[in-house]
Structure formats: structure tokens, C-alpha cells
Design a protein around this motif. Structure first.
Motif, PDB file in Angstrom:
ATOM      1  N   VAL A   1       8.369 -27.275  -4.895  1.00  0.00           N
ATOM      2  CA  VAL A   1       7.000 -27.768  -4.732  1.00  0.00           C
ATOM      3  C   VAL A   1       6.164 -27.394  -5.952  1.00  0.00           C
ATOM      4  O   VAL A   1       5.397 -28.216  -6.479  1.00  0.00           O
ATOM      5  N   ASP A   2       6.335 -26.171  -6.431  1.00  0.00           N
ATOM      6  CA  ASP A   2       5.568 -25.731  -7.603  1.00  0.00           C
ATOM      7  C   ASP A   2       5.969 -26.487  -8.858  1.00  0.00           C
ATOM      8  O   ASP A   2       5.129 -26.767  -9.721  1.00  0.00           O
ATOM      9  N   THR A   3       7.244 -26.825  -8.982  1.00  0.00           N
ATOM     10  CA  THR A   3       7.697 -27.637 -10.122  1.00  0.00           C
ATOM     11  C   THR A   3       6.952 -28.960 -10.150  1.00  0.00           C
ATOM     12  O   THR A   3       6.484 -29.405 -11.208  1.00  0.00           O
ATOM     13  N   PHE A   4       6.847 -29.587  -8.990  1.00  0.00           N
ATOM     14  CA  PHE A   4       6.189 -30.893  -8.925  1.00  0.00           C
ATOM     15  C   PHE A   4       4.696 -30.775  -9.224  1.00  0.00           C
ATOM     16  O   PHE A   4       4.126 -31.639  -9.893  1.00  0.00           O
ATOM     17  N   LYS A   5       4.070 -29.722  -8.768  1.00  0.00           N
ATOM     18  CA  LYS A   5       2.662 -29.507  -9.085  1.00  0.00           C
ATOM     19  C   LYS A   5       2.463 -29.314 -10.589  1.00  0.00           C
ATOM     20  O   LYS A   5       1.459 -29.759 -11.160  1.00  0.00           O
ATOM     21  N   HIS A   6       3.429 -28.650 -11.231  1.00  0.00           N
ATOM     22  CA  HIS A   6       3.319 -28.358 -12.663  1.00  0.00           C
ATOM     23  C   HIS A   6       3.592 -29.584 -13.536  1.00  0.00           C
ATOM     24  O   HIS A   6       2.818 -29.907 -14.433  1.00  0.00           O
TER      25      HIS A   6
ATOM     26  N   TYR B   1       4.471 -32.894 -12.379  1.00  0.00           N
ATOM     27  CA  TYR B   1       4.117 -34.204 -11.834  1.00  0.00           C
ATOM     28  C   TYR B   1       2.859 -34.071 -10.970  1.00  0.00           C
ATOM     29  O   TYR B   1       2.889 -34.330  -9.756  1.00  0.00           O
ATOM     30  N   PRO B   2       1.738 -33.666 -11.572  1.00  0.00           N
ATOM     31  CA  PRO B   2       0.535 -33.364 -10.770  1.00  0.00           C
ATOM     32  C   PRO B   2      -0.039 -34.563 -10.028  1.00  0.00           C
ATOM     33  O   PRO B   2      -0.797 -34.373  -9.071  1.00  0.00           O
TER      34      PRO B   2
ATOM     35  N   VAL C   1       7.303 -32.661  -3.169  1.00  0.00           N
ATOM     36  CA  VAL C   1       8.378 -32.664  -2.186  1.00  0.00           C
ATOM     37  C   VAL C   1       9.070 -31.305  -2.234  1.00  0.00           C
ATOM     38  O   VAL C   1       8.842 -30.535  -3.171  1.00  0.00           O
ATOM     39  N   PRO C   2       9.890 -30.967  -1.230  1.00  0.00           N
ATOM     40  CA  PRO C   2      10.514 -29.635  -1.230  1.00  0.00           C
ATOM     41  C   PRO C   2      11.362 -29.358  -2.462  1.00  0.00           C
ATOM     42  O   PRO C   2      11.496 -28.208  -2.881  1.00  0.00           O
ATOM     43  N   GLY C   3      11.946 -30.409  -3.048  1.00  0.00           N
ATOM     44  CA  GLY C   3      12.800 -30.211  -4.215  1.00  0.00           C
ATOM     45  C   GLY C   3      14.091 -29.515  -3.856  1.00  0.00           C
ATOM     46  O   GLY C   3      14.371 -29.203  -2.686  1.00  0.00           O
ATOM     47  N   CYS C   4      14.909 -29.246  -4.873  1.00  0.00           N
ATOM     48  CA  CYS C   4      16.207 -28.624  -4.627  1.00  0.00           C
ATOM     49  C   CYS C   4      16.056 -27.220  -4.055  1.00  0.00           C
ATOM     50  O   CYS C   4      16.841 -26.802  -3.203  1.00  0.00           O
ATOM     51  N   HIS C   5      15.039 -26.479  -4.524  1.00  0.00           N
ATOM     52  CA  HIS C   5      14.845 -25.135  -3.987  1.00  0.00           C
ATOM     53  C   HIS C   5      14.566 -25.191  -2.489  1.00  0.00           C
ATOM     54  O   HIS C   5      15.214 -24.490  -1.694  1.00  0.00           O
ATOM     55  N   GLY C   6      13.621 -26.011  -2.097  1.00  0.00           N
ATOM     56  CA  GLY C   6      13.303 -26.125  -0.678  1.00  0.00           C
ATOM     57  C   GLY C   6      14.465 -26.641   0.147  1.00  0.00           C
ATOM     58  O   GLY C   6      14.703 -26.167   1.272  1.00  0.00           O
TER      59      GLY C   6
ATOM     60  N   SER D   1      15.948 -33.741  -6.821  1.00  0.00           N
ATOM     61  CA  SER D   1      14.727 -34.470  -6.498  1.00  0.00           C
ATOM     62  C   SER D   1      13.820 -34.726  -7.690  1.00  0.00           C
ATOM     63  O   SER D   1      12.823 -35.438  -7.550  1.00  0.00           O
ATOM     64  N   ALA D   2      14.095 -34.120  -8.843  1.00  0.00           N
ATOM     65  CA  ALA D   2      13.166 -34.198  -9.976  1.00  0.00           C
ATOM     66  C   ALA D   2      13.379 -35.471 -10.789  1.00  0.00           C
ATOM     67  O   ALA D   2      14.503 -35.790 -11.176  1.00  0.00           O
ATOM     68  N   GLY D   3      12.288 -36.185 -11.052  1.00  0.00           N
ATOM     69  CA  GLY D   3      12.388 -37.460 -11.755  1.00  0.00           C
ATOM     70  C   GLY D   3      13.004 -37.349 -13.126  1.00  0.00           C
ATOM     71  O   GLY D   3      13.955 -38.074 -13.463  1.00  0.00           O
ATOM     72  N   GLU D   4      12.497 -36.461 -13.946  1.00  0.00           N
ATOM     73  CA  GLU D   4      12.971 -36.359 -15.324  1.00  0.00           C
ATOM     74  C   GLU D   4      14.453 -36.015 -15.390  1.00  0.00           C
ATOM     75  O   GLU D   4      15.178 -36.497 -16.263  1.00  0.00           O
ATOM     76  N   SER D   5      14.929 -35.197 -14.449  1.00  0.00           N
ATOM     77  CA  SER D   5      16.329 -34.779 -14.446  1.00  0.00           C
ATOM     78  C   SER D   5      17.287 -35.919 -14.166  1.00  0.00           C
ATOM     79  O   SER D   5      18.457 -35.864 -14.540  1.00  0.00           O
ATOM     80  N   ASN D   6      16.813 -36.964 -13.470  1.00  0.00           N
ATOM     81  CA  ASN D   6      17.674 -38.053 -12.994  1.00  0.00           C
ATOM     82  C   ASN D   6      17.259 -39.419 -13.536  1.00  0.00           C
ATOM     83  O   ASN D   6      17.547 -40.438 -12.923  1.00  0.00           O
ATOM     84  N   ASN D   7      16.568 -39.420 -14.675  1.00  0.00           N
ATOM     85  CA  ASN D   7      16.093 -40.661 -15.300  1.00  0.00           C
ATOM     86  C   ASN D   7      15.211 -41.464 -14.337  1.00  0.00           C
ATOM     87  O   ASN D   7      15.224 -42.686 -14.336  1.00  0.00           O
ATOM     88  N   PHE D   8      14.450 -40.705 -13.498  1.00  0.00           N
ATOM     89  CA  PHE D   8      13.447 -41.270 -12.593  1.00  0.00           C
ATOM     90  C   PHE D   8      14.018 -42.270 -11.590  1.00  0.00           C
ATOM     91  O   PHE D   8      13.364 -43.219 -11.196  1.00  0.00           O
TER      92      PHE D   8
END
Length: 197
Positions: A94-99, A101-102, A107-112, A175-182
Motif C-alpha cells: 500500500v505504501d509503495t502505491f502511495k509513493h 502511484y499517488p 491495493v494490498p500489493g505483493c506484501h499484503g 501488482s505493481a504497474g512499472e514492474s509488469n509493463n503496466f
């Protein structure tokens, strides 16, 4: 049996020593975050720092060993059609996305997703640290600048890990856009029996 992890989700399961985990990118350009615990001692878990140190490399491929925080080998890469993975960056959260992709809804992301999956094994959130980011394409330039680029994996590419101890393994479709070419795609995996030697 081949299993599918739906986009932006995760799962956890056990593996016995000698069994092999085949992680497959069925559509291409999709990262799978992997994390593992000693099934019999949950205070022992996969360690980015130990693995980078003992492999003397930030590049992981066939023959690379993934170590625990107690310096024991947990997994060995025995087959790899991509040979381009990351063990530097933490799982998205969640914090990754706030940082990064503000303007997007977090979303929970892989950590969640890993925390939720590991909760079935009574593993606390604070034990989920830096994951082995299978198929993730991270470049570090001469000045130390880190860049996350589209994965080099094509549809059907895979990596096979052999368990060197009994494990609890968590695995995600990142779940991260940049990691998976969006584009958010599934990950498949299969637990294969120990090789006959």
C-alpha cells in the motif's frame, strides 16, 4: 498439478526437501514475488542480504543459491529460461502505491497478499521482508541509480527452484504497474516431485 495465481493476488503452500517449484509466466512480462520460511522454524526465512553476499552477485540464474537469514541454503535455481530476476527491492505494498502511484487507488500489493497468505500458517506480518522477484528486470547503472524495466520473460518462460529444506513458500502475481509493463497478468506454478538420483 498446474495452478494459477490470478492477477494481483498471491498464495502460500508447503514444499518438502527435494521437491521442485516451477514458476511460469504464461503471458509474458509478469513478475512473481517469492518468499519462503523453514517449515519447522518460522524464525528462519529467505534473506536477500545473505544471498547477495554468498553468491557474490546481484544476478541470479541457474546454479544460484537462495540462503536464509541463518545462512542455510533454502532453494537452488536448477532451470531458468530467463536468468533475469531481482533480489534488491521489497515487495510492493500500500505504501509503495502511495509513493510511486499517488493518483491511483492503493491495493494490498505483493506484501499484503503474502501477509494474507502466510496468515494461514500463523506467520506475522513483520517477518515478510525482501522477496525474490522472479522475472523482475531491475538495472543498476554505474552511479547506483536503480531502474525498474519491463520483464524480459516471454509467454511460457519459467524458473525451477529446488527446495533444500522443508519450506512454507509464498508466491504472487505482482501488482505493481512499472514492474509488469503496466499490464496485470496471472502467474502459474507447479510443484514437481524430487528428482530421482
Amino acid at each position: 498439478m498446474l495452478q494459477t495465481i490470478q492477477p494481483r493476488s498471491g498464495t502460500a503452500f508447503t514444499m518438502k526437501k527435494g521437491e521442485r517449484l516451477k514458476v511460469i509466466d504464461p503471458e509474458g512480462e509478469q513478475v512473481a514475488d517469492l518468499y519462503a520460511f523453514n517449515e519447522h522454524d518460522k524464525n528462519e526465512f529467505i534473506s536477500s542480504g545473505r544471498s547477495l553476499d554468498y553468491n557474490e552477485s546481484i544476478q541470479f540464474k541457474k546454479g544460484s543459491l537462495l540462503y536464509s537469514n541463518q545462512s542455510n541454503v533454502m532453494l537452488e535455481i536448477i532451470e531458468d529460461t530467463v536468468e533475469d530476476h531481482d533480489f534488491l527491492l521489497t515487495p510492493c505494498s500500500v505504501d509503495t502505491f502511495k509513493h510511486f502511484y499517488p493518483n491511483e487507488e492503493p491495493v494490498p500489493g505483493c506484501h499484503g497478499n503474502l501477509v494474507a497468505a502466510f496468515s494461514e500458517f500463523d506467520i506475522p506480518e513483520h517477518h515478510v521482508c525482501t522477496t525474490f522477484n522472479t522475472f523482475m528486470n531491475v538495472e543498476v547503472d554505474a552511479k547506483g541509480k536503480i531502474s525498474v524495466l519491463p520483464p524480459k520473460s516471454n509467454a511460457g518462460d519459467y524458473t525451477i527452484f529446488e527446495a533444500k529444506m522443508d519450506l512454507i513458500v509464498g508466491l504472487t502475481a505482482c501488482s505493481a504497474g512499472e514492474s509488469n509493463n503496466f499490464r496485470y497478468k496471472p502467474i502459474q506454478f507447479e510443484i514437481l516431485p524430487a528428482a530421482n538420483i
